[in-house]
Design a protein around this motif. Structure first.
Motif, PDB file in Angstrom:
ATOM      1  N   SER A 141       0.845  -1.198   0.000  1.00 43.36           N
ATOM      2  CA  SER A 141       0.000   0.000   0.000  1.00 43.36           C
ATOM      3  C   SER A 141       0.876   1.242   0.000  1.00 43.36           C
ATOM      4  CB  SER A 141      -0.931   0.003   1.221  1.00 43.36           C
ATOM      5  OG  SER A 141      -0.184  -0.027   2.426  1.00 43.36           O
ATOM      6  N   LEU A 142       0.486   2.208  -0.795  1.00 40.35           N
ATOM      7  CA  LEU A 142       1.109   3.527  -0.800  1.00 40.35           C
ATOM      8  C   LEU A 142      -0.025   4.534  -0.639  1.00 40.35           C
ATOM      9  CD1 LEU A 142       3.413   5.489  -1.040  1.00 40.35           C
ATOM     10  CD2 LEU A 142       3.311   5.277  -3.525  1.00 40.35           C
ATOM     11  N   LEU A 143      -0.158   5.073   0.571  1.00 39.21           N
ATOM     12  CA  LEU A 143      -1.292   5.926   0.904  1.00 39.21           C
ATOM     13  C   LEU A 143      -0.819   7.306   1.339  1.00 39.21           C
ATOM     14  CD1 LEU A 143      -3.282   3.279   2.988  1.00 39.21           C
ATOM     15  CD2 LEU A 143      -3.627   3.888   0.583  1.00 39.21           C
ATOM     16  N   TYR A 144      -1.634   8.288   1.031  1.00 36.68           N
ATOM     17  CA  TYR A 144      -1.314   9.674   1.366  1.00 36.68           C
ATOM     18  C   TYR A 144      -2.454  10.286   2.171  1.00 36.68           C
ATOM     19  CZ  TYR A 144       2.103   9.091  -2.404  1.00 36.68           C
ATOM     20  OH  TYR A 144       3.120   8.629  -3.192  1.00 36.68           O
ATOM     21  N   VAL A 145      -2.078  11.006   3.219  1.00 44.21           N
ATOM     22  CA  VAL A 145      -3.046  11.815   3.960  1.00 44.21           C
ATOM     23  C   VAL A 145      -2.921  13.239   3.420  1.00 44.21           C
ATOM     24  CG1 VAL A 145      -3.787  12.679   6.204  1.00 44.21           C
ATOM     25  CG2 VAL A 145      -2.794  10.381   6.013  1.00 44.21           C
ATOM     26  N   PRO A 146      -3.973  13.805   2.857  1.00 43.88           N
ATOM     27  CA  PRO A 146      -3.891  15.163   2.310  1.00 43.88           C
ATOM     28  C   PRO A 146      -3.617  16.191   3.410  1.00 43.88           C
ATOM     29  CG  PRO A 146      -5.845  14.020   1.495  1.00 43.88           C
ATOM     30  CD  PRO A 146      -5.292  13.191   2.611  1.00 43.88           C
ATOM     31  N   SER A 147      -3.073  17.311   3.011  1.00 38.28           N
ATOM     32  CA  SER A 147      -2.872  18.394   3.966  1.00 38.28           C
ATOM     33  C   SER A 147      -4.073  19.337   3.999  1.00 38.28           C
ATOM     34  CB  SER A 147      -1.607  19.193   3.614  1.00 38.28           C
ATOM     35  OG  SER A 147      -1.662  19.678   2.292  1.00 38.28           O
ATOM     36  N   MET A 148      -4.975  19.160   3.027  1.00 41.15           N
ATOM     37  CA  MET A 148      -6.216  19.933   2.989  1.00 41.15           C
ATOM     38  C   MET A 148      -7.391  18.975   2.841  1.00 41.15           C
ATOM     39  SD  MET A 148      -5.068  23.016   0.400  1.00 41.15           S
ATOM     40  CE  MET A 148      -6.746  23.642   0.328  1.00 41.15           C
ATOM     41  N   ALA A 149      -8.526  19.327   3.413  1.00 40.24           N
ATOM     42  CA  ALA A 149      -9.713  18.468   3.318  1.00 40.24           C
ATOM     43  C   ALA A 149     -10.242  18.465   1.890  1.00 40.24           C
ATOM     44  CB  ALA A 149     -10.788  18.953   4.278  1.00 40.24           C
ATOM     45  N   PRO A 150     -10.409  17.292   1.255  1.00 35.56           N
ATOM     46  CA  PRO A 150     -10.975  17.230  -0.095  1.00 35.56           C
ATOM     47  C   PRO A 150     -12.391  17.794  -0.121  1.00 35.56           C
ATOM     48  CG  PRO A 150      -9.955  15.142   0.520  1.00 35.56           C
ATOM     49  CD  PRO A 150     -10.019  15.968   1.767  1.00 35.56           C
ATOM     50  N   PHE A 151     -12.794  18.321  -1.266  1.00 29.37           N
ATOM     51  CA  PHE A 151     -14.102  18.985  -1.364  1.00 29.37           C
ATOM     52  C   PHE A 151     -15.264  18.012  -1.175  1.00 29.37           C
ATOM     53  CE2 PHE A 151     -13.356  17.321  -5.575  1.00 29.37           C
ATOM     54  CZ  PHE A 151     -14.606  16.952  -6.030  1.00 29.37           C
ATOM     55  N   ASP A 152     -15.031  16.717  -1.473  1.00 30.39           N
ATOM     56  CA  ASP A 152     -16.127  15.739  -1.402  1.00 30.39           C
ATOM     57  C   ASP A 152     -16.095  14.936  -0.102  1.00 30.39           C
ATOM     58  OD1 ASP A 152     -13.807  14.375  -1.921  1.00 30.39           O
ATOM     59  OD2 ASP A 152     -14.634  13.107  -3.504  1.00 30.39           O
ATOM     60  N   LEU A 153     -15.419  15.440   0.921  1.00 30.75           N
ATOM     61  CA  LEU A 153     -15.216  14.673   2.151  1.00 30.75           C
ATOM     62  C   LEU A 153     -16.535  14.310   2.827  1.00 30.75           C
ATOM     63  CD1 LEU A 153     -12.969  13.563   4.018  1.00 30.75           C
ATOM     64  CD2 LEU A 153     -13.100  15.705   5.287  1.00 30.75           C
TER      65      LEU A 153
END
Length: 584
Positions: free
Chosen positions: A228-240
């Motif tokens: 697995s290669l996963l990323y936690v965004p630094s900004m909340a996605p618009f569709d959260l």
């Protein structure tokens, strides 16, 4: 164009797993670019799934006739699903007409003998004629406009491929030279991947522009092998907070793309994650629904989820300030797991953080418990819609006076997980807006003379009787308060009744019509209450209009302090004016 070609190769590789006759090009997939400056053409070729006459009509025909909107509606109405979309020309194809006067598509579908040439100027008409192509796949030829000559320059093409297609898992060639690495980034050793490459791949899989807040690259070998290669965004996605709560982690099997929102791969409360999961042990079926019911997928989900929660725990411990930023973006979503994932509830609770009256920093439940006062057997909290408003609630006054910490809960999910988790480390969760505030048993370090306090407490019996008579069914009870120090009154839910904030939420969503009457608590030491208590002892108290108006004003004042409005604003204004007139 390159992305479409990559999808077409993915589709053929997938089909070849269950149809060996299509496997002749399975190990030689590639995307080729060709430039003819004299003819002013740019061609993008692949040896993927290709299209037949019906495919051209269904996809490119729809685009040429009506544009992107009709194309999307056509896909929705036909309910083709994710599998049908792989290898098809998406909306991106329509952008070709931004730079080209005419677009030619020469294509041959894998497993078929006929080739077809589709051509259009993008103005509403197209033609489909028999063509000549030796192997399956598609060649898209763009006849460039005069103002788009930059896309015929080799340096411009190299820059575009390096920037946007570096991690496409098929080689993208220009004059036999590969312009990209053509390797799946997740198959490399973590130490070999630079921060810039992670950012680039994150942009590729997320369609976002921020940098990843945290990278989780993990390879598991055991019962079910997977990477697995996963990323936690630094900004909340618009569709959260969309109702579907879809996952955006792509599933691969042996580097074969399967789906970009596989159900049951990532729990809904981790839907902020972006990236890929690739397994060597999942079985591939013609039906992807069969794949999603594979028990091995459930094991991968559990493994990945535990890894993510473990990484977040480390991050919270090592960088609490940095973690506070993550919690601001995704804390409300993560807390959904307290309701939805009982098996991992304890792990999720460990990484939960809360605002409190103690300081401006977020606190864990363990830290809260470690600061509990002698005699404090509960974790006190107050819930509401706005953290700033509840921080100034009159319900907090007695707790602040005793220096007792109270959690400030302002996420909608808080009321729901509190129905499932009733205690932590032996201390029960207790709302300060429900039930009596039993603060006497809590030792705040200062000695008090209870006998002297009781002697100084005014007698409120006549006032309480008068308020009960006037307010009637509007309140459940009227009683002295031990939680108020500055405000004259507050409203609380009685022990066993629904908490004030939960009741407010249910009413807002139409799930509750009539609210339960609450208990009106009076501050025995407040000047307004002592003056009214003296007035209630007078012989003419029963017919005192000011006392009657004051009863309703006190109730409305308590409602306003809770963020509500008076039940009868017109009467509130009249009574307020009357009392002010008497005072002046």
């Amino acid at each position: 164009m390159v992305s479409n070609a990559s999808d077409a190769c993915d589709k053929l590789r997938y089909e070849a797993l269950t149809n060996p006759s299509l496997a002749q090009n399975a190990d030689e997939f590639a995307i080729s670019l060709a430039v003819d400056k004299k003819a002013k053409t740019l061609s993008v070729s692949d040896n993927g799934i290709g299209m037949n006459h019906a495919d051209l009509l269904d996809t490119l025909g729809t685009i040429a006739r009506s544009g992107t909107g009709a194309f999307l509606e056509a896909l929705k109405s036909e309910e083709k699903g994710d599998m049908g979309l792989i290898g098809q020309f998406g909306v991106g194809f329509y952008s070709a007409f931004m730079v080209a006067d005419r677009v030619d598509v020469l294509t041959r579908k894998a497993g078929e003998d006929e080739s077809w040439l589709w051509s259009s100027d993008g103005k509403g008409e197209f033609s489909i004629e028999p063509g000549e192509r030796a192997e399956s796949g598609t060649t898209v030829t763009l006849h460039m406009k005069k103002d788009a000559k930059e896309f015929l320059e080799e340096s411009r093409i190299r820059h575009i491929i390096k920037t946007y297609s570096e991690h496409i898992s098929f080689p993208v060639r220009l004059d036999t030279e590969a312009l990209n690495s053509a390797s799946a980034i997740w198959t490399r050793a973590p130490k070999e991947i630079t921060e810039e490459q992670h950012t680039e791949f994150y942009h590729h899989v997320s369609n976002a522009f921020d940098k990843p807040w945290h990278v989780l690259h993990n390879r598991v070998e055991g019962t079910v092998n997977h990477t697995s290669l996963l990323y936690v965004p630094s900004m909340a996605p618009f569709d959260l907070y969309e109702a579907e709560r879809k996952s955006h982690v792509k599933l691969y099997v042996n580097r074969v793309f399967i789906s970009d929102n596989t159900r049951d791969l990532i729990p809904a409360y981790l839907r902020f994650l972006r990236g890929v999961v690739d397994s060597q042990d999942l079985s591939l079926n013609v039906s992807r629904e069969m794949l999603q019911s594979d028990p091995k997928l459930a094991k991968i989900k559990t493994s990945v989820t535990k890894k993510v929660l473990g990484e977040l725990k480390k991050k919270a411990k090592k960088s609490p300030e940095d973690y506070a930023g993550f919690w601001q973006n995704f804390g409300a979503v993560l807390k959904e797991g307290l309701v939805e994932d009982p098996a991992l509830r304890d792990r999720i609770l460990e990484i939960c953080r809360f605002s409190s009256t103690k300081s401006g920093d977020l606190t864990s439940l363990s830290d809260y418990v470690s600061r509990c006062k002698e005699g404090q057997d509960a974790i006190y909290y107050i819930a509401g819609d706005d953290a700033k408003k509840i921080a100034h609630s009159p319900h907090l006054e007695g707790f602040r006076a005793k220096d007792v910490e109270v959690l400030l809960l302002s996420d909608h999910v808080d009321e729901f997980w509190l129905q499932h988790i009733t205690e932590f480390e032996g201390k029960a969760f207790k709302s300060i807006t429900r039930g009596a505030a039993d603060l006497d048993k809590i030792n705040d370090g200062e000695k008090t003379d209870d006998t002297e306090d009781e002697a100084q407490t005014p007698d409120l019996a006549e006032l309480i009787a008068a308020l009960k008579l006037e307010l009637g069914a509007s309140v459940k009870d009227v009683r002295p308060s031990k939680r108020l120090t500055d405000s004259p009154v507050c409203l609380i839910a009685d022990e066993g009744d629904m908490d004030v904030n939960l009741e407010r939420m249910l009413k807002r969503h139409g799930q509750l019509q009539d609210a339960m009457p609450r208990v009106l608590e009076l501050n025995p030491d407040h000047r307004i209450i002592t003056k009214l208590a003296d007035r209630a002892k007078a012989s003419e108290a029963a017919s005192d209009p000011l006392l009657r108006d004051a009863a309703h004003l006190l109730l409305d004042q308590a409602r306003i302090a809770d963020g509500e409005i008076p039940t009868d604003p017109a009467e509130f204004v009249r009574r307020l004016g009357s009392v002010m007139d008497s005072a002046l």
